[in-house]
Scaffold this motif. Sequence first.
Motif, PDB file in Angstrom:
ATOM      1  N   TYR A   1       0.789   7.474  -6.309  1.00 24.14           N
ATOM      2  CA  TYR A   1      -0.208   8.539  -6.472  1.00 24.14           C
ATOM      3  C   TYR A   1       0.338   9.873  -6.004  1.00 24.14           C
ATOM      4  O   TYR A   1       0.051  10.910  -6.593  1.00 24.14           O
TER       5      TYR A   1
ATOM      6  N   GLY B   1      -6.157   4.148  -3.820  1.00 22.00           N
ATOM      7  CA  GLY B   1      -5.669   2.791  -3.669  1.00 22.00           C
ATOM      8  C   GLY B   1      -6.728   1.785  -3.265  1.00 22.00           C
ATOM      9  O   GLY B   1      -6.417   0.639  -3.010  1.00 22.00           O
TER      10      GLY B   1
ATOM     11  N   ARG C   1       0.826  -1.200   0.000  1.00 23.70           N
ATOM     12  CA  ARG C   1       0.000   0.000   0.000  1.00 23.70           C
ATOM     13  C   ARG C   1       0.859   1.248   0.000  1.00 23.70           C
ATOM     14  O   ARG C   1       0.580   2.206  -0.729  1.00 23.70           O
TER      15      ARG C   1
ATOM     16  N   SER D   1      -5.842  11.863   3.986  1.00 19.47           N
ATOM     17  CA  SER D   1      -5.771  10.402   3.986  1.00 19.47           C
ATOM     18  C   SER D   1      -6.907   9.784   3.170  1.00 19.47           C
ATOM     19  O   SER D   1      -6.716   8.770   2.508  1.00 19.47           O
TER      20      SER D   1
ATOM     21  N   LEU E   1      -6.023   9.659  -0.620  1.00 20.56           N
ATOM     22  CA  LEU E   1      -5.075   8.587  -0.917  1.00 20.56           C
ATOM     23  C   LEU E   1      -5.766   7.235  -0.843  1.00 20.56           C
ATOM     24  O   LEU E   1      -5.523   6.343  -1.655  1.00 20.56           O
TER      25      LEU E   1
ATOM     26  N   TYR F   1       0.651   4.299  -2.488  1.00 22.01           N
ATOM     27  CA  TYR F   1       0.453   5.700  -2.110  1.00 22.01           C
ATOM     28  C   TYR F   1       1.515   6.551  -2.792  1.00 22.01           C
ATOM     29  O   TYR F   1       1.227   7.629  -3.319  1.00 22.01           O
TER      30      TYR F   1
ATOM     31  N   VAL G   1      -4.848   4.153   5.743  1.00 18.59           N
ATOM     32  CA  VAL G   1      -3.741   5.019   5.301  1.00 18.59           C
ATOM     33  C   VAL G   1      -3.033   5.597   6.523  1.00 18.59           C
ATOM     34  O   VAL G   1      -1.801   5.552   6.624  1.00 18.59           O
TER      35      VAL G   1
END
Lengths: 216, 216
Positions: free
Chosen positions: B18, B39, B11, B32, B35, B15, B46
């Motif tokens: 992105y 994902g 993850r 958060s 993001l 992140y 997050v």
Amino acid sequence: MKPIAESSVRRLALYLRYLERFEREGRRSVASGELAACGGTTSAQVRKDLSVFGSFGKRGLGYDVGDLAQRIRTILGLDRTFRVVILGAGKIGGALAQYHGFSRYGFTVVGAYDVDPARIGQRLEGITVRPMDELAADAGRLAPDIAVLAVPASAAQDTADRAVAAGLRALLNFAAATVQVPPGIEVRQVDMALELEVLAYSLTTSRAAGARSRSA
Amino acid sequence: MKPIAESSVRRLALYLRYLERFEREGRRSVASGELAACGGTTSAQVRKDLSVFGSFGKRGLGYDVGDLAQRIRTILGLDRTFRVVILGAGKIGGALAQYHGFSRYGFTVVGAYDVDPARIGQRLEGITVRPMDELAADAGRLAPDIAVLAVPASAAQDTADRAVAAGLRALLNFAAATVQVPPGIEVRQVDMALELEVLAYSLTTSRAAGARSRSA
DNA sequence: CCTTGTGAATCGTTTCACAGCC
DNA sequence: GGCTGTGAAACGATTCACAAGG
């Protein structure tokens, strides 16, 4: 039929692969511990995975190789052939088209598509590359089950949309970009860059640590 | 530095991808929840992922895009370039060699190897294919970090053994075969057949179920 | 005796909920 | 007001350990 955890599905598919090898080798029976060793798990895990669907083994003896293989095929729905279209006829798409594992595991490539006029009309392993715009029109005739996305990250979402519009409900995405799809459509991501990054992370940490992981 | 769960590493890498896009777009800060949406996870997830390493955000405001990106690079060890050798110069190996995502994410292909004399001497994107037997000898000069296995399943174990013998400690295996390696060596499997089988399973089950999965 | 099948215990991850802070 | 950071709760998956059966 209740939904099985994905991790369990993966393992079952892996067991099946080894069972098929045992079948070819003429083995008759196999114990949970042996299957576990092949797939890097434990005997208890193997038995748990199977126990959800019933009792297929013989205590003190193990499982019948052929019988268990067939049962797993039934459980996973792998007792038929699936029809695959490859979207994107570049290097990756071409490499996938000729991938021998495809047919070995019950998948048939029934079409290849690209937006680039230079690639349309090319032949990939007996399949003629068709214009991406024709995908929806062809879908009725080809009846594809799964689309493999082999396009650049920037084209991934558009290609996924086209696939969904053409009625495809399962996508295997090789592009390094997450795609959004409507509910009910299944997407799996094969992200090489991400895998490399995970490896890179393990390199940076394990250097000192000396890695006490099991030999599997 | 304690070991992070693999799911968390994946993850974080996502992140980062992105965040880098946001950086290019000139975005300053990100919450958060945003993001998470990229994902396909939750804002709490997050924040948990990040909280293991410290408090990088500003309450009421979110995270600074550039700062967070740099911190994740440091955490994952992605603030340097990794050197990759491709083992197997067939269609897949060739396709991987020209894969643009490689360099984009900080990986450089420094060598390609094959056992087939017909392929030795061929050029893949500026790299000359060398005999697999020379891998160990070249390793000192090339200092490769990661080996990508792009060989048939039947050759996977042998190729993995050669890579390990040449001092490689991280392998990305594209062959549809599990390889056994000594402890301390990291292997990641990218198994297309297995992914297809998981998709096939989801097709066979979800037909009726009507799939109430979140839109992500 | 060996190996399955399985409830119970354990372990790890994700989600919840809210206090703290900008 | 809005969003972070985080302990606590919920959940899910794996492992243990053992009774049952060939």
